[in-house]
Design a protein around this motif. Structure first.
Motif, PDB file in Angstrom:
ATOM      1  N   GLY A 266       0.825  -1.208   0.000  1.00  0.00           N
ATOM      2  CA  GLY A 266       0.000   0.000   0.000  1.00  0.00           C
ATOM      3  C   GLY A 266       0.859   1.256   0.000  1.00  0.00           C
ATOM      4  O   GLY A 266       0.762   2.097  -0.896  1.00  0.00           O
ATOM      5  N   PHE A 267       1.726   1.337   0.998  1.00  0.00           N
ATOM      6  CA  PHE A 267       2.558   2.534   1.093  1.00  0.00           C
ATOM      7  C   PHE A 267       3.616   2.561   0.000  1.00  0.00           C
ATOM      8  O   PHE A 267       4.040   3.637  -0.422  1.00  0.00           O
ATOM      9  CB  PHE A 267       3.178   2.663   2.477  1.00  0.00           C
ATOM     10  N   LEU A 268       4.033   1.389  -0.461  1.00  0.00           N
ATOM     11  CA  LEU A 268       4.966   1.377  -1.600  1.00  0.00           C
ATOM     12  C   LEU A 268       4.278   2.004  -2.809  1.00  0.00           C
ATOM     13  O   LEU A 268       4.862   2.836  -3.513  1.00  0.00           O
ATOM     14  CB  LEU A 268       5.408  -0.058  -1.921  1.00  0.00           C
ATOM     15  N   ALA A 269       3.002   1.640  -3.025  1.00  0.00           N
ATOM     16  CA  ALA A 269       2.252   2.234  -4.134  1.00  0.00           C
ATOM     17  C   ALA A 269       2.149   3.740  -3.944  1.00  0.00           C
ATOM     18  O   ALA A 269       2.395   4.523  -4.873  1.00  0.00           O
ATOM     19  CB  ALA A 269       0.864   1.607  -4.232  1.00  0.00           C
TER      20      ALA A 269
ATOM     21  N   TRP B  97       6.384  -1.683   5.260  1.00  0.00           N
ATOM     22  CA  TRP B  97       5.201  -0.846   5.494  1.00  0.00           C
ATOM     23  C   TRP B  97       5.610   0.449   6.204  1.00  0.00           C
ATOM     24  O   TRP B  97       5.258   1.552   5.819  1.00  0.00           O
ATOM     25  CB  TRP B  97       4.241  -1.653   6.364  1.00  0.00           C
ATOM     26  N   LEU B  98       6.422   0.295   7.279  1.00  0.00           N
ATOM     27  CA  LEU B  98       6.883   1.459   8.041  1.00  0.00           C
ATOM     28  C   LEU B  98       7.805   2.328   7.200  1.00  0.00           C
ATOM     29  O   LEU B  98       7.681   3.545   7.159  1.00  0.00           O
ATOM     30  CB  LEU B  98       7.622   0.986   9.298  1.00  0.00           C
ATOM     31  N   ILE B  99       8.747   1.657   6.512  1.00  0.00           N
ATOM     32  CA  ILE B  99       9.751   2.406   5.757  1.00  0.00           C
ATOM     33  C   ILE B  99       9.094   3.231   4.652  1.00  0.00           C
ATOM     34  O   ILE B  99       9.367   4.429   4.509  1.00  0.00           O
ATOM     35  CB  ILE B  99      10.795   1.434   5.159  1.00  0.00           C
ATOM     36  N   TYR B 100       8.189   2.620   3.887  1.00  0.00           N
ATOM     37  CA  TYR B 100       7.581   3.357   2.768  1.00  0.00           C
ATOM     38  C   TYR B 100       6.628   4.425   3.269  1.00  0.00           C
ATOM     39  O   TYR B 100       6.450   5.459   2.655  1.00  0.00           O
ATOM     40  CB  TYR B 100       6.870   2.400   1.812  1.00  0.00           C
ATOM     41  N   ARG B 101       6.019   4.176   4.417  1.00  0.00           N
ATOM     42  CA  ARG B 101       5.160   5.191   5.002  1.00  0.00           C
ATOM     43  C   ARG B 101       5.991   6.423   5.331  1.00  0.00           C
ATOM     44  O   ARG B 101       5.596   7.566   5.045  1.00  0.00           O
ATOM     45  CB  ARG B 101       4.512   4.644   6.270  1.00  0.00           C
TER      46      ARG B 101
ATOM     47  N   LEU C 103       8.429  11.778   3.832  1.00  0.00           N
ATOM     48  CA  LEU C 103       9.685  12.465   3.545  1.00  0.00           C
ATOM     49  C   LEU C 103       9.602  13.262   2.245  1.00  0.00           C
ATOM     50  O   LEU C 103       9.964  14.430   2.192  1.00  0.00           O
ATOM     51  CB  LEU C 103      10.813  11.434   3.470  1.00  0.00           C
ATOM     52  N   VAL C 104       9.097  12.623   1.192  1.00  0.00           N
ATOM     53  CA  VAL C 104       9.110  13.315  -0.106  1.00  0.00           C
ATOM     54  C   VAL C 104       7.979  14.328  -0.243  1.00  0.00           C
ATOM     55  O   VAL C 104       8.030  15.202  -1.102  1.00  0.00           O
ATOM     56  CB  VAL C 104       9.067  12.326  -1.308  1.00  0.00           C
ATOM     57  N   THR C 105       6.933  14.208   0.578  1.00  0.00           N
ATOM     58  CA  THR C 105       5.842  15.176   0.451  1.00  0.00           C
ATOM     59  C   THR C 105       5.848  16.184   1.610  1.00  0.00           C
ATOM     60  O   THR C 105       4.960  17.031   1.702  1.00  0.00           O
ATOM     61  CB  THR C 105       4.473  14.461   0.448  1.00  0.00           C
ATOM     62  N   GLU C 106       6.874  16.070   2.472  1.00  0.00           N
ATOM     63  CA  GLU C 106       6.931  16.881   3.686  1.00  0.00           C
ATOM     64  C   GLU C 106       6.859  18.382   3.384  1.00  0.00           C
ATOM     65  O   GLU C 106       6.052  19.107   3.956  1.00  0.00           O
ATOM     66  CB  GLU C 106       8.239  16.575   4.406  1.00  0.00           C
TER      67      GLU C 106
ATOM     68  N   THR D 229      -0.031  12.936   1.065  1.00  0.00           N
ATOM     69  CA  THR D 229       0.813  12.388   2.130  1.00  0.00           C
ATOM     70  C   THR D 229       0.258  11.069   2.673  1.00  0.00           C
ATOM     71  O   THR D 229       0.954  10.325   3.348  1.00  0.00           O
ATOM     72  CB  THR D 229       0.921  13.368   3.306  1.00  0.00           C
ATOM     73  N   THR D 230      -1.013  10.812   2.411  1.00  0.00           N
ATOM     74  CA  THR D 230      -1.596   9.583   2.974  1.00  0.00           C
ATOM     75  C   THR D 230      -1.923   8.571   1.887  1.00  0.00           C
ATOM     76  O   THR D 230      -2.608   7.584   2.145  1.00  0.00           O
ATOM     77  CB  THR D 230      -2.896   9.903   3.732  1.00  0.00           C
ATOM     78  N   ALA D 231      -1.444   8.801   0.669  1.00  0.00           N
ATOM     79  CA  ALA D 231      -1.762   7.881  -0.423  1.00  0.00           C
ATOM     80  C   ALA D 231      -1.301   6.469  -0.073  1.00  0.00           C
ATOM     81  O   ALA D 231      -0.226   6.283   0.496  1.00  0.00           O
ATOM     82  CB  ALA D 231      -1.095   8.343  -1.710  1.00  0.00           C
ATOM     83  N   GLY D 232      -2.118   5.497  -0.395  1.00  0.00           N
ATOM     84  CA  GLY D 232      -1.727   4.097  -0.173  1.00  0.00           C
ATOM     85  C   GLY D 232      -2.169   3.534   1.152  1.00  0.00           C
ATOM     86  O   GLY D 232      -2.008   2.345   1.399  1.00  0.00           O
ATOM     87  N   THR D 233      -2.769   4.376   2.019  1.00  0.00           N
ATOM     88  CA  THR D 233      -3.185   3.883   3.326  1.00  0.00           C
ATOM     89  C   THR D 233      -4.220   2.765   3.162  1.00  0.00           C
ATOM     90  O   THR D 233      -5.239   2.948   2.497  1.00  0.00           O
ATOM     91  CB  THR D 233      -3.796   5.027   4.157  1.00  0.00           C
TER      92      THR D 233
END
Lengths: 390, 506
Positions: free
Chosen positions: A76-79, A133-137, A142-145, A312-316
């Motif tokens: 999910g978060f990878l996507a 899951w944690l890392i991609y979240r 990080l990239v949308t911060e 920032t929450t895409a893939g949840t």
């Protein structure tokens, strides 16, 4: 009378395969009645299919992961993360035709990393992908911060999630190219079904009687025709549907017709026997996780294009929706059993439930419960029919 | 009180299609050490499972009289309650729990639901002293060797005030020192009035320790020998263990022509790091072209392990020594390398690691050689069907269609599918591990016939088997294994049931 008996037999023997389609049919009819036909409108069906796209492609990937007795929670978060990468690349002026392959390759790399942990290091997939899951979240944040939501204004890219194939011409208010695609689909289906039947007869395999076969052909063709007509009545076939169809065709072919496909199911049904048959279990594990990563990238592209932005929450919770779709689609938690078409239909069933209940104005709380109930029912059905056959 | 602590009278037990025990009488005197011996499949374990309640009352016929009372055990805990404790070969300990936790598992010292660990530790110390095990009760089980773990099992049994202790091949996994300790302990327990039943394949041990020995064969009691009358001798035991007539169930072979050595092992050893010992040690064997080489031995002798170490080191053992295939040194990293070199391995456990039960016959047959029926990675299903049909006919697989799921076939037909799968890779050397285990006589004969046909075509076969009849009836040469070592080589003329059993029980 004989035909009726045969129909009963056919349904009884294939109940596992047909069950899902029957369920989908009942759900659709129920919603059509409850919404006075609004559900079965061209516009709604078109929207429904587009909305299920990014889960459907994930469901296909995770179905294969479950077939080889693993699980992937990171998808999910990878996507979401890969979708954000796509948005950033587009923002920096990279051509959409470069962005897509880059994102897919990144997906393969991420999937291979998981594959490495699972196949080579021997970490349980649940834990390895929970770490992912944690890392991609974190990576999405990080990239949308700095920017928050990243808007995408590349029209070609956004068309993937919102656009439709060109029409060529309108015939009686219907989308011509869509009709042509539908017609081609029907012809190909009939052609391959007849071919298949001929082959089976040649090898003395059981086939259904000729009238039954014609009924089956007519039935399936009518369904394809009906949906084509529905879609052609709105804007035609969307690019999302084209992509889902491509994924289904490619994955269906690979899983049913190729050596790799056979090896995947062999590893899933008995890893030890597969190893003793000379199949490299770790290679297959790598491959399946690699494909999972690629499909996560594709899912990210579909989702970002649909929203025309990366959030920032895409893939949840995508991963759990995809896993649920795969189980509704008949994949077995014990491994070795599962179909590409099943996973996609599973995704459509879940999307149909959401869509239909939204149309009816059902609150979000009962929606979750009903979807949970359907998932439980699907698995209960699966377990019961399996027991019956054993 | 009767002189017998245990009397099992006229025990019969049937499994679908097999009579595992028929009218077995087994009497154990109070305070004696009674050994139970017999070939694999003679019914020893089944008898002990009837006794311990694994097979509950009603699933067998006959009576069990224990301590003067007729017993009807419905579950295992019923037999534990009257003082019967059984220690299986596969120890039932929890590796991540400590010694004292293991001793008192499911028998915890508690008051009002609260556990009293201190008392458990104190009592554990006393129990460990009784079994002469000098370890801290707080040590974790996984940090102990197998020999010490076995002593913990015995301590656990003693904590339940055991009257009858049953040990299933207790020394199979132990080295000589540990075995000796264990036997000494049994003697000490005997002095304290505890009766023991020991199942063992090692006849020297039996002779050393048994007061009585009962021999089972094919589910029947052959005799009970008495040490005080000097009856327990190797010859007497072996005579009763084997002695079966070898009927004419082995098809005739055409003339035997042997070619060059196709496989040779020199000082071959395989170390299993998971269990921390050698499963094969200094093995020197060879197989010639056109030869059927039998590998005989009892369960746990290391035959399967040896076979798998040759077959691309399927279990990832640490290997030493040299393997030559066709005179060339071979160093296989994966089973696929061995298959490429022309070696095929039909497993002993067809359901566990041989077949894909949820897939159909044709998929199973093609699984080892999909490349042979595919172009550019795409499987040619017509070709696959043709191949599967060929093997169905040539091996006589009885099925309505090759689309039948393998899980639905009988054992004999499943074995033929396994065989078909491996014939389809056209091997030079076929390793058959227990090729006829659990299949009926008719199917056995068919498999033997196929073996002879293959040999006639120039293939070589290694046949691992626990059935002496099969080893004698089919092999051109026999190696006998025990404890991971080759204990002897016999030509088909020299080989006899007694000689093989003698080597296998060293």
């Amino acid at each position: 009378m004989n035909l009726l008996k045969e129909a009963q037999q056919v349904i009884k023997h294939n109940i596992r395969d047909y069950g899902m389609y029957i369920a989908l049919f009942i759900i659709m009819v129920t919603f059509t009645i409850l919404t006075d036909g609004l559900f079965m409108s061209s516009r709604n069906i078109s929207n429904l299919l587009d909305a299920s796209g990014y889960i459907a492609v994930l469901a296909v990937g995770v179905m294969l992961v479950i077939v080889i007795r693993h699980i992937d929670l990171s998808i999910g978060f990878l996507a979401g993360f890969l979708g954000a990468i796509a948005a950033i690349l587009l923002l920096n002026g990279v051509s959409v035709f470069l962005v897509i392959p880059i994102v897919l390759v990144l997906g393969v790399l991420a999937g291979s990393a998981t594959g490495f942990l699972v196949a080579k290091v021997g970490i349980p997939a649940f834990v390895a992908t929970l770490a992912g899951w944690l890392i991609y979240r974190g990576a999405i944040l990080l990239v949308t911060e700095k920017s928050g939501t990243i808007n995408v204004d590349d029209e070609a890219f956004n068309a993937i999630g919102n656009g439709y194939i060109p029409s060529i011409a309108q015939v009686g208010g219907l989308h011509l190219l869509s009709l042509l695609i539908g017609a081609t689909g029907i012809i190909l289906y009939i052609f391959s079904a007849i071919n298949n039947r001929k082959n089976k007869i040649k090898y003395n395999f059981d086939v259904v009687s000729k009238p039954m076969f014609i009924i089956q052909l007519t039935f399936v063709s009518a369904i394809i025709a009906y949906f084509t007509w529905l879609l052609a009545g709105y804007n035609g076939i969307s690019w999302t549907v084209v992509i889902i169809l491509l994924v289904v065709i490619v994955y269906h072919f690979v899983t049913t017709k190729t050596v790799i496909g056979r090896h995947i199911y062999a590893v899933g049904s008995n890893p030890e026997a597969a190893h003793l048959s000379g199949i490299s279990v770790s290679k297959i594990t790598f491959l399946v996780f690699g494909s999972m990563g690629m499909l996560s990238g594709l899912s990210g592209i579909l989702f970002t294009a649909r929203l025309q932005s990366a959030t920032t929450t895409a893939g949840t919770l995508f991963e759990l929706d995809a896993i649920a779709a795969a189980f509704v689609g008949g994949v077995s938690a014990a491994g070795g059993v599962g179909k590409v078409t099943g996973a996609v239909i599973g995704a459509v069933v879940m999307a149909t439930l959401t869509n239909g209940m939204n149309l009816m104005g059902v609150g979000i709380a009962p929606q979750y419960m009903i979807r949970g109930g359907v998932l439980a029912l699907a698995v209960i059905f699966d377990v019961m029919t399996r027991r019956q056959r054993a | 009180m009767s002189e017998y602590i245990l009397e099992m009278n006229q025990i019969s037990k049937e499994f679908p299609g097999v009579k595992a025990l028929s009218n077995v009488n087994f009497k154990v005197g109070r305070g004696e050490i009674h050994c139970l011996v017999g070939e694999n499949g003679a019914g020893k374990s089944t008898l002990m499972k009837v006794l311990s309640g694994v097979y509950p009352y009603g699933t067998y016929e006959g009576d069990i009289v224990f301590n003067g009372h007729v017993q009807r055990f419905n579950k295992i805990s019923d037999s534990v309650d009257v003082g019967i404790a059984i220690i299986y070969q596969e120890l039932a300990l929890f590796p991540d729990l400590s010694v004292y936790e293991n001793i008192f598992i499911n028998n915890e010292i508690q008051s009002g639901g609260v556990l009293n660990w201190n008392e458990a530790i104190v009592q554990s110390k006393q129990l460990l002293e009784k079994v002469k095990l000098k370890v801290n009760p707080e040590t974790l089980i996984k940090d102990l060797g197998v020999g010490k773990q076995q002593l913990v099992e015995i301590a656990k049994a003693l904590s339940k005030e055991v009257k009858l202790l049953i040990l299933d091949e207790p020394t199979a996994a132990l080295n000589e020192n540990d075995s000796e300790n264990l036997l000494d302990l049994l003697r000490v327990l005997k002095e304290q009035g505890i009766t023991s039943i020991m199942i063992s394949h090692k006849l020297k041990e039996v002779i050393a320790i048994a007061d009585k020995a009962t021999v089972l064969r094919d589910g029947e009691t052959m005799c009970t020998l008495d040490a005080s009358k000097g009856e327990i001798t190797e010859a007497a035991i072996i005579k009763n263990m084997v002695g079966r007539e070898i009927g004419n169930i082995y098809p005739e072979r055409a003339e035997k022509v042997f070619g060059e050595k196709i496989l040779e092992l020199i000082n071959w050893s395989a170390y299993d790091s998971k269990i921390g010992r050698h499963v094969a040690k200094d093995v020197n064997i060879h197989v010639k072209q056109g030869e059927i080489v039998g590998i005989a031995g009892l369960m746990g002798a290391g035959r399967t392990e040896l076979a798998q170490s040759i077959f691309g080191n399927a279990k990832n053992y640490k290997l030493q020594g040299d393997l030559f295939v066709d005179g060339m040194p071979a160093n296989y990293k994966h089973t696929s390398d061995a298959i490429k070199a022309g070696i095929a391995y039909v497993t002993e456990d067809r359901k566990g690691n041989g077949l894909f039960l949820l897939q159909d016959i044709k998929n199973n047959i093609s699984a080892g050689n999909l490349k042979g029926i595919s172009a550019n990675g795409i499987v040619n299903e017509n070709e696959e069907i043709k191949v599967a049909e060929e093997y169905r006919t040539s091996l006589g697989i009885k099925t309505p269609s090759i689309q039948q799921l393998v899980g639905n076939l009988s054992g004999g037909n499943q074995q033929k599918v396994s065989l078909g799968k491996w014939l389809f890779v056209s091997p030079k050397l076929l390793i058959l591990d227990e090729p006829t285990r659990g299949i009926d006589v008719g199917a056995k004969f068919e498999i033997y016939t196929v073996m002879n046909e293959l040999i006639a075509k120039g293939m070589s076969i290694i046949m691992v088997s626990s059935e002496l009849g099969e080893i004698l009836g089919m092999s051109d040469r026999v190696y006998v294994m025990a404890e991971g070592e080759i204990k002897g080589e016999l030509s088909s003329e020299e080989a006899s049931q007694e000689k093989i059993m003698q080597l296998a029980t060293q």
